[in-house]
Structure formats: C-alpha cells, structure tokens
Design an enzyme around this catalytic site. Sequence first.
Site, mmCIF file in Angstrom:
data_model
loop_
_atom_site.group_PDB
_atom_site.id
_atom_site.type_symbol
_atom_site.label_atom_id
_atom_site.label_comp_id
_atom_site.label_asym_id
_atom_site.label_seq_id
_atom_site.Cartn_x
_atom_site.Cartn_y
_atom_site.Cartn_z
ATOM 1 N N ARG A 41 0.660 -1.325 -0.078
ATOM 2 C CA ARG A 41 -0.033 0.038 0.052
ATOM 3 C C ARG A 41 0.819 1.380 0.248
ATOM 4 N NH1 ARG A 41 -5.251 -1.586 4.097
ATOM 5 N NH2 ARG A 41 -6.473 -2.004 2.301
ATOM 6 N N LYS A 206 -15.687 -15.623 6.248
ATOM 7 C CA LYS A 206 -17.086 -15.644 6.359
ATOM 8 C C LYS A 206 -18.174 -15.293 5.392
ATOM 9 C CE LYS A 206 -17.349 -13.803 11.068
ATOM 10 N NZ LYS A 206 -17.553 -12.624 11.900
ATOM 11 N N GLY A 356 -7.068 -6.696 0.697
ATOM 12 C CA GLY A 356 -5.685 -6.792 1.450
ATOM 13 C C GLY A 356 -5.277 -7.948 1.434
ATOM 14 N N GLY A 380 -12.512 -4.408 1.478
ATOM 15 C CA GLY A 380 -13.708 -3.878 1.551
ATOM 16 C C GLY A 380 -14.478 -2.966 0.551
HETATM 17 C C1 3PG Z 1 -8.545 -1.754 5.178
HETATM 18 O O1 3PG Z 1 -7.504 -2.345 5.305
HETATM 19 O O2 3PG Z 1 -9.565 -2.525 4.741
HETATM 20 C C2 3PG Z 1 -8.504 -0.412 4.842
HETATM 21 O O3 3PG Z 1 -7.575 0.415 5.263
HETATM 22 C C3 3PG Z 1 -9.844 0.393 5.584
HETATM 23 O O4 3PG Z 1 -9.586 -0.085 6.944
HETATM 24 P P1 3PG Z 1 -10.964 -0.193 7.841
HETATM 25 O O5 3PG Z 1 -11.721 -1.376 7.429
HETATM 26 O O6 3PG Z 1 -10.342 -0.361 9.172
HETATM 27 O O7 3PG Z 1 -11.711 0.987 7.802
HETATM 28 MG MG MG Z 2 -10.469 -4.075 5.727
#
Ligand code: 3PG
Ligand code: MG
Length: 399
Positions: A41, A206, A356, A380
């Site tokens: 990242r 999940k 990720g 996400g």
């Molecule tokens: C992630 O790693 O999914 C992003 O950096 C967002 O982080 P968060 O899910 O804690 O908002």
């Molecule tokens: Mg995340």
Amino acid sequence: MSIRNLDDLLAEGVSGRRVLVRADLNVPLDKQTGEITDDGRIRAVLPTLGALVSAGAKVVVCSHLGRPKGAPDPQFSLRPVAGRLGELLDAPVHFAEDTVGDSARSTVDALADGQVALLENLRFNKGETSKDDAERGAFADQLAAFGDAYVDDAFGAVHRKHASVYDVPARLPHVAGRLVLREVEVLSKLTGRPERPYVVVLGGSKVSDKLAVIEALLPTVDRLLIGGGMCFTFLKAQGHEVGTSLLEEEMVETCRNLLERSGGKIMLPVDVVAADAFSPDAAHDTVRADGIPSHRLGLDIGPETVAGFAAALSQAKTIFWNGPMGVFEMAPFAAGTRGLAEAITKADAFSVVGGGDSAAAVRSLGLDESGFDHISTGGGASLEYLEGKTLPGIAALEK
Ligand code: 3PG
Ligand code: MG
C-alpha cells in the site's frame, strides 16, 4: 469518471502550494517486532506522491493505521511507515507526532517546496470516524487548514464516511490521485461490460461478509467459485457434514437459497485438506468434501478442487478474485491459494485481485505480481464498488 484528477491539479501548478494527500498506509505489521510485513500500500501511492514532489508541492500526507479508538495508541503509530515511505521516495519524510496538534502545525509550517510530511494516525482523533457530522466536521476543519488543495489516493478507505475521506474534500479544491483513478477505471470495467466468460473467485472466512457481493454478482457472472473458510457453510447447506470446520450456522439456510437460485453458476470444493487442529503441525489429509471426518476441520481446498477451478478459469476472459482459499499463512494449507493464483495468471483473461488479504497472499507466496492485470489495494472498498454501493469517498470527489 467525472472527477478531476491529479493531472488537472498539476496543470494548475502546485509549486509552493500545500497539498494534503489522504493515503491508505494501513499496512500489516508483525505482531512481535512491529515491522511492516507488506509495503504494497505504501508503494501504491508513490506515483501520486512522486508527481507532487517533482512539481514542487509541499506534500502533507495523512492516513489511518489499524483501528485505534479515537486516542493515541503507540502500537498503531505511523512512525515506521514514515521510515519506509522515506526509503521508497529516497527523500526524508518529516513525521509529525500528532495529527492536528502543535507537532503537526510546526512540521507542516517547516516544509520547503518538494518536501513531504506524514501526520500521525488520523484515528488517534475521535472526529475522524465519528458518526456525528459536527464532530467529524470540526476535525475536518483542522485537517483542511494544512492544505491549499486535497488529493484522495486512499482507495482502501473510500467506502468509509470518515472526516479525512468525506468531509475534507468539501472544504478544499479536490482531485482523485493516480491510485484512486486507476482502481476506479479497472473496477468499472467489471461492473460495465466484462468480456465473457466472467469468472469470480471468492474466499475468506465468512459468508456473512460476502453475502451482499454474492447477491450482486450472481446475475452478472458466468461462474462463481467459492473456497476459503466460507465454503463449509455452503457444503453444510448441501447436506454434508463439515466436522469442526468454520461454520456460520445461521447462514446455512441463506446459502441453500443462494445455491438454489444460482442456476448452477456456483462451484464448490469437491475435496479439502482437513486437519486435527488449527496448527501448521497438525496431522492432516486430503478428504472428499462430502466426507470430512467429524473430528477434523478443513483448512484448504484440495488438489482436485484446484484442478476444477483452474479449468473454469482457463476458459475465462475476465476474472475477479477476493479472499484466500485456505490458511495460506501455514505452509501445509497454502497449496490451494497458490494453485488458484497460478491458474489466474495462466488464464488468457483480464484479471483483478481485490483485497488486502488476497494481495498479501500473492506477495507472501512469492508469486509474480505482474501476472495479474491489477491488484487492488482495497478489500472492503473493491467489494462495495462491485456491489454497486455509493462510496462516500468517491461521491465526495464528484461534488
Ligand atoms: C482496510 O484495510 O480495509 C482499509 O485500510 C480500511 O480499514 P478499515 O476497514 O479499518 O476501515
Ligand atoms: Mg478491511
């Protein structure tokens, strides 16, 4: 997209101007040593930062790391990230000990043209993630005071309605950075008219996390391959015993319903690697997916499944993959994820890796990243994009 981007800002000239860049520098850290285990990242925002530095901007970078609870917490400090960012930029990165306090103010004030500062973790401040518009707005005011313009390059956080993502762009001239632009261009190909067959592979633990995206994708995809921890809830829905495997009992009925409506598009594992315990040293065997022994838990997809998934992928013209197929961090249970990733790189298809965990899997298994057309920095965020949801960070840039 109908959003101004970095080139528009550069064309105006940024020399001597303070440019506030929201990045997603939320990188995994080793629990024992605190070292950065995957800097993907950080590398992903270098094109934007490099361009601003070359153009003589005073670059003020901000990010979150982990999920601290609105107050300083040393284990979530961005200090190690400042070090790594400096190495990659081959220039010092001036680190502020706080986000909007005295240290941040003096660090930003001291910046010369072409220099870079990194503010301490945004989430050390309650206002960043607050649900209260006024509280978020007050924090956004403080952040916005550090910039004459704002660049959003934090694709991994665009699905969050947070001050730095959603409220700051309402206060400053704003553009999308190179990474955000590229991510949206790629993902919009998948939601637009993907070349067919379009095959999606989903893994991870999940079903409940992936339900919305499964619902959204089923009508669009030609095949949906399911592995990872969530496959056991589907296997259970087919009437199989899953031993002590990960199971979301309350999702079994939902999975049964999805399978009935899927028109045969969903492919599940036919064999799994089942172990005595969740441990790299546990006794384990490959067993039929419909015959997992009662005392064992499935920790990876088996070789016959990998071959079946690979055959489906070899036909594909468009591929999206999110989520590991097994516990790839443990060597005995990494073959499924590795085999799947290799099958994707061999396919003559436009391939996108989302998230990720899957991106980290690609790198930690030593796979060639260039074998994929795009590795998204947002887990996400990319899933919510594919679900067709409005992403607050993108909507804020459109205004
Ligand atoms: C992630 O790693 O999914 C992003 O950096 C967002 O982080 P968060 O899910 O804690 O908002
Ligand atoms: Mg995340």
